[in-house]
Design a protein around this motif. Structure first.
Motif, short mmCIF file in Angstrom:
data_model
loop_
_atom_site.label_atom_id
_atom_site.label_comp_id
_atom_site.label_asym_id
_atom_site.label_seq_id
_atom_site.Cartn_x
_atom_site.Cartn_y
_atom_site.Cartn_z
N SER A 31 0.85 -1.20 0.00
CA SER A 31 0.00 0.00 0.00
C SER A 31 0.87 1.24 0.00
O SER A 31 2.09 1.17 0.26
N ARG A 163 -2.77 1.19 7.38
CA ARG A 163 -2.76 1.34 5.92
C ARG A 163 -4.01 2.08 5.48
O ARG A 163 -5.05 2.01 6.15
N GLU A 167 -7.22 1.16 0.04
CA GLU A 167 -6.19 0.31 -0.55
C GLU A 167 -6.11 -1.04 0.17
O GLU A 167 -5.93 -2.08 -0.47
N ALA A 168 -6.23 -1.03 1.49
CA ALA A 168 -6.17 -2.28 2.25
C ALA A 168 -7.32 -3.20 1.87
O ALA A 168 -7.14 -4.41 1.69
N TRP A 171 -6.75 -4.48 -1.82
CA TRP A 171 -5.69 -5.49 -1.84
C TRP A 171 -6.19 -6.80 -1.27
O TRP A 171 -5.91 -7.89 -1.80
N ILE A 258 -7.26 -2.69 -7.50
CA ILE A 258 -5.96 -2.23 -7.04
C ILE A 258 -5.13 -1.99 -8.31
O ILE A 258 -5.63 -2.16 -9.42
N TYR A 340 5.87 2.93 -1.76
CA TYR A 340 4.90 1.98 -1.20
C TYR A 340 5.56 1.16 -0.10
O TYR A 340 6.75 0.84 -0.18
#
Length: 386
Positions: A31, A163, A167-168, A171, A258, A340
């Protein structure tokens, strides 16, 4: 564990100390590298989802009372359909999807990062007043314009190991279908200092989870294809438990929503070997196409804006702050510096023919364990610690 992995692993482990060895890893966490302090956003952070929706409704001509009614009861309360916010863009006076056509609305000028600290790397070899300082290493000249663009959004105004929520979540969904990202590290003495070769690879199947939905260690992954020798291979060095590499190009296929591809030019990395289980933790950065990052946020549209991520605002900020790869015709930069965070678990890596080419990485020596964790106390520009 398969018999071939067990036998090959024992054989490799029994080799003389000076023989070349290769450790394998599977990426389990990825992330945007985030950092927030009191100086990051002196003008405050950008509004949360409901306030963002209210502002967008007012821009469409709704009165404050109508906007409030929509937010409380839904668009049907004023005779509008549920596409009202996605279709707020206008081209030739006609409604268009604002996530597909972000320039169909004026630049909302989201608040961007003003602080001096961010994770990353000195990608251009220069140190300027516009650059950051890395909170872990104290290095100056850090290029990370991507985080400058999004660092004052609600969910990016956080500190690792937390995070960004969007995004978490994405993912977590993606890794159950996308081919796993693999890392191999080759050298003559991986438990000591010395030169190494680092390779990023794609697996034939997704990462395997443990009972807690984390990434399972010790699994055997088959390597899908040999990469182009011009990419994904880095010459580096381990020094005092820190792995760094010379710049190169990194390209790995991802999974929508993602990043559909991790594409980093002039990439660098910095990893530490973790004492518990022998995993990796650290950072990778480089210049990436800024439209790739925008697409990650545009893919879920209004659902993403519920977290306060002003999607057209992200588009304009990325475009404005992009700092590499100018278009030969327009002169506009097509890439943006980024960093990242990455964590990886030890794994066996094997060819399709069943030959094990990497065994799980080992934990560092216990006497060095305390120095091999991410530093939670950033170094200030004057050299002191917080």
């Amino acid at each position: 564990m398969s018999l071939v992995a067990l036998v090959s692993g024992v054989a490799l482990a029994s080799q003389p100390a000076q023989a070349e060895q290769t450790w394998g890893y599977v990426v389990g966490s990825f992330s945007t590298a985030t950092y927030a302090d009191d100086e990051s956003c002196p003008e405050g952070i950008n509004p949360e989802g409901k306030e963002l929706d209210r502002r967008n409704l007012l821009s469409l001509g709704y009165t404050p009372d109508e906007a409030q009614k929509i937010l409380l009861e839904g668009p049907a309360s004023v005779g509008a359909d549920w596409s009202i916010l996605p279709m707020r863009g206008r081209i030739d006076g006609k409604p268009v999807n604002v996530f597909t056509y972000p320039e169909s609305v004026p630049d909302p000028h989201i608040k961007t990062l003003r602080g001096s600290i961010a994770y990353g790397f000195n990608l251009d070899g220069q140190v300027t007043a516009e650059d950051f300082q890395d909170p872990e290493t104290g290095a100056s000249g850090i290029d990370n314009q991507l985080f400058r663009a999004v660092g004052c959004l609600q969910e990016y105004h956080i500190n690792l190991p937390v995070r960004p929520l969007y995004e978490a979540m994405m993912w977590n969904y993606a890794i159950d279908t996308m081919p796993a990202w693999l890392i191999s590290i080759t050298g003559s003495d991986l438990r000591g200092d010395g030169p190494v070769t680092v390779r990023f690879l794609k697996a034939t199947h997704h990462p395997e989870r443990d009972a807690d939905k984390g990434i399972l260690a010790g699994v055997t992954y088959l390597i899908a294809d040999e990469p182009d020798p011009g990419i994904n291979t880095f010459e580096g060095r381990i020094e005092n438990g820190m792995l760094t590499v010379q710049p190169g190009d990194l390209r790995l296929p991802g999974e929508s929503p993602i990043l559909t591809e991790l594409d980093l030019a002039e990439a660098q990395l910095r990893f530490r070997f973790l004492p518990d289980g022998g995993g990796l933790q650290g950072f990778v950065g480089g210049y990436q196409p800024w439209l790739d990052f925008y697409f990650m946020h545009a893919a879920l549209g209004s659902a993403n804006e519920q977290s306060g991520n002003d999607v057209p605002g992200i588009y304009y900020a990325l475009k404005r702050l992009a700092d590499a790869d100018p278009d030969p015709d327009s002169g506009a930069n097509r890439r943006i510096s980024a960093a990242y965070q990455l964590q990886a678990m030890p794994a066996f890596l094997a060819t399709r023919e069943g030959q094990v080419v990497a065994v799980p990485g080992e934990p560092p020596e216990q006497s060095r364990a305390n120095e091999l964790t991410l530093n939670g106390n950033p170094t200030k520009r004057d050299g002191s610690s917080e």
